[in-house]
Design an enzyme around this catalytic site. Sequence first.
Site, mmCIF file in Angstrom:
data_model
loop_
_atom_site.group_PDB
_atom_site.id
_atom_site.type_symbol
_atom_site.label_atom_id
_atom_site.label_comp_id
_atom_site.label_asym_id
_atom_site.label_seq_id
_atom_site.Cartn_x
_atom_site.Cartn_y
_atom_site.Cartn_z
ATOM 1 N N THR A 95 0.877 -1.178 0.000
ATOM 2 C CA THR A 95 0.000 0.000 0.000
ATOM 3 C C THR A 95 0.908 1.220 0.000
ATOM 4 O OG1 THR A 95 -1.646 -1.213 1.281
ATOM 5 C CG2 THR A 95 -1.886 1.186 1.150
ATOM 6 N N LYS A 170 -7.270 1.540 -3.251
ATOM 7 C CA LYS A 170 -6.872 1.062 -1.916
ATOM 8 C C LYS A 170 -7.097 2.152 -0.859
ATOM 9 C CE LYS A 170 -4.787 -1.395 1.261
ATOM 10 N NZ LYS A 170 -5.554 -2.408 2.003
ATOM 11 N N LYS A 238 -0.025 5.182 8.226
ATOM 12 C CA LYS A 238 0.601 5.540 6.930
ATOM 13 C C LYS A 238 -0.470 5.711 5.854
ATOM 14 C CE LYS A 238 1.569 1.933 4.806
ATOM 15 N NZ LYS A 238 1.334 0.916 3.833
#
Length: 287
Positions: A95, A170, A238
């Site tokens: 990711t 995502k 993150k």
Amino acid sequence: MKIGFIGTGVMGTGIINNLLKSDHQVTVYNRTAAKAEPVIANGAVWADTPAEVAQAADITFTMVGYPKDVEDVWTRKDGLFSGAKTGHILVDMTTSTPKLAEKLAQRGKNLGFKVLDAPVSGGDIGAKNGTLSIMVGGDEAVFDQVLPILKDVGQQIVHAGSAGKGQHMKMSNNIGVAATVITMAESMVYAKAAGLNMDDAYNVWRHGAAGSWSVTNYMPRVMAGDFSAGFYAKHLLKDLRIALDAANEMAIDLPGTKLAEKLFAQLSENHADEGVQAIVKLWSAFQ
Ligand code: NAP
């Protein structure tokens, strides 16, 4: 096709094991070599550098931690770009940021490679069971070429669009993950304060309108006192920061996601290496 795979952490290990089960030949590399031992025991072959992985493969996947790790593995002196042959397919499953995905796709194309971004959803369980959702950005013809391999590790596989669109898909996904983990925690804090039976609450929520992947999979871990990482709190933080940066660039406001970022930043001060379900520890009832 001979497969290379870099990153033998929580997700990489599950994915590699499923590739091996499907009789693929897999060459692996990981920063900490010891973490590759379980997949080597199952038949994967070790290489000493990302470049050597690419030399041994026709298609190479990366599943590392952060965007800076992706950039390192792909572009360093002994990185993927230096080892890959013309026509090699490079797929990043980490990711990471949509911008880095676009940049690597362009640079890869200039060097004669085919590049996809293909982040996943479904957690440690999805990686282990081969039931991941996979969202892919990049050329559709390359997506079609890689699809049979992705089907060995995932179930819901979509071509989201051009380079970077997999990462955008995502981000939109993980905005929802953060929200459902937080609401699971608040529902549990409320139920505990009201003296409700938590097993009953679990069955009511997951079969009713409050159901979510987080309730089904993370709530039992909280009830068992298991805060180990299927999905690291630091990684969700993150992701929320990547999503907020991208939202900012698109001039949209995401107030719920901003709150989620604050809560996961607070959690990460002391529990960054625990799983996202540790978010309940922000409330005294679960400390
Ligand atoms: P992880 O267990 O930390 O695995 C990452 C692996 O990449 C580690 O083994 C790490 O090596 C290796 N690595 C990092 N930088 C490297 C480098 N420069 N060179 C070589 N190897 C390097 O994390 P994970 O849970 O598998 O997650 C991987 C990615 O998938 C993250 O971006 C995460 O956000 C995403 N993701 C996770 C989940 C989940 O539920 N876990 C679900 C969907 C997506 P070391 O062993 O040295 O640390």
